[in-house]
Design an enzyme around this catalytic site. Structure first.
Site, PDB file in Angstrom:
ATOM      1  N   GLU A 196       0.826  -1.208   0.000  1.00 40.25           N
ATOM      2  CA  GLU A 196       0.000   0.000   0.000  1.00 40.25           C
ATOM      3  C   GLU A 196       0.863   1.261   0.000  1.00 40.25           C
ATOM      4  OE1 GLU A 196      -2.388  -0.816   3.428  1.00 40.25           O
ATOM      5  OE2 GLU A 196      -3.224  -2.614   2.489  1.00 40.25           O
ATOM      6  N   GLU A 253      -4.237  -9.390   3.267  1.00 47.41           N
ATOM      7  CA  GLU A 253      -5.151  -9.025   4.344  1.00 47.41           C
ATOM      8  C   GLU A 253      -6.329  -9.978   4.481  1.00 47.41           C
ATOM      9  OE1 GLU A 253      -3.137  -5.066   3.299  1.00 47.41           O
ATOM     10  OE2 GLU A 253      -3.800  -6.861   2.243  1.00 47.41           O
TER      11      GLU A 253
END
Length: 256
Positions: free
Chosen positions: A115, A135
């Site tokens: 990210e 995730e």
């Protein structure tokens, strides 16, 4: 030259600033102190009006994501929202900086590490770079505007595949998908990123800042909303207990 804190260092090189994630013993995995170092590093870059920034990781990886060996924080929803929004602030700081930010990626860039990289303007990847969004597999949810930025970069169908399965993406495949700008031999990623940063620093700064702003605003219709939706989703995952099970499985697998 110097450390911002124990987890982040800031080195001016001419008109360029090099910001290093500095938790090599944990593959630069994200803890609150790392976030607390990154934000003032980008504030310093803005205050010093640097012409470009390189974001890199010390040791064997760029950033292996959130440190799942750390105890899960005990917090209420309001505190969790503040913590998550502070992580989002890293991407906000990168995107709001007038100067372009280049991620120099080697080894793992997973979860929050991927990210951070994707929040940068350009990405130079070493041949050994591995991108991934694990995730879902550990019962968590993405942050950093990824729910908007990743589909904008690789397309919706491939973005769903990457998020649903969490599989790693090698440097060449990431380049083919348009996730990275350039793949270079192992060990040369920082120098290649610095060379690119110096080329950018030679550009007219106002025109370059405007080009960055215009391009970001062109795709930003959904990104600001994505930040808030991602925090809502992250809060929701905390109530399921899946993240605790995912962290336990990670620790068992890694021998921690």
């Amino acid at each position: 030259v110097g450390d911002v804190n124990e987890c982040v260092s800031y080195t001016p090189i001419g008109q360029v600033a090099v910001v290093h994630l500095n938790r090599p013993e944990r593959l630069n995995a994200v803890v609150p102190a790392l976030v607390d170092g990154l934000l003032p590093a980008f504030e310093r870059a803005r205050a010093e009006a640097v012409r470009a920034v390189v974001l890199a990781g010390r040791g064997r990886a760029f950033c292996a994501g959130h440190d799942l060996k750390e105890p899960a924080p005990v917090e209420d929803e309001a505190t969790a929202r503040l913590r998550l929004q502070r992580i989002q602030d890293v991407t906000r700081a990168i995107r709001s900086l007038p100067a372009p930010v280049i991620a120099a990626v080697h080894g793992y860039a997973l979860g929050a590490g991927a990210e951070f990289a994707l929040g940068c303007d350009l990405i130079v990847a070493a041949q050994d770079a591995r991108f991934g969004f694990p995730e879902v597999g550990v019962g968590l949810s993405v942050t950093g505007g990824i729910s908007a930025l990743l589909p904008n970069t690789v397309g919706l169908v491939r973005a769903k595949e990457l998020l649903f399965l969490g599989e790693h993406l090698g440097a060449d495949e990431a380049h083919r998908l348009g996730l990275v700008n350039k793949v270079v031999p192992d060990g040369s990623h920082e120098q290649a990123a610095l060379d690119l940063a110096n080329r950018l620093a030679a550009q007219p700064p106002a025109a370059l800042a405007l080009a960055k702003s215009l391009l970001d605003h062109g795709v930003d219709a959904t990104v600001p909303d994505a930040f808030d939706r991602e925090v809502d989703a992250a809060i929701a995952t905390m109530s399921t207990g899946e993240s605790q099970a995912g962290a336990q499985a990670f620790r068992a697998k890694s021998g921690g």
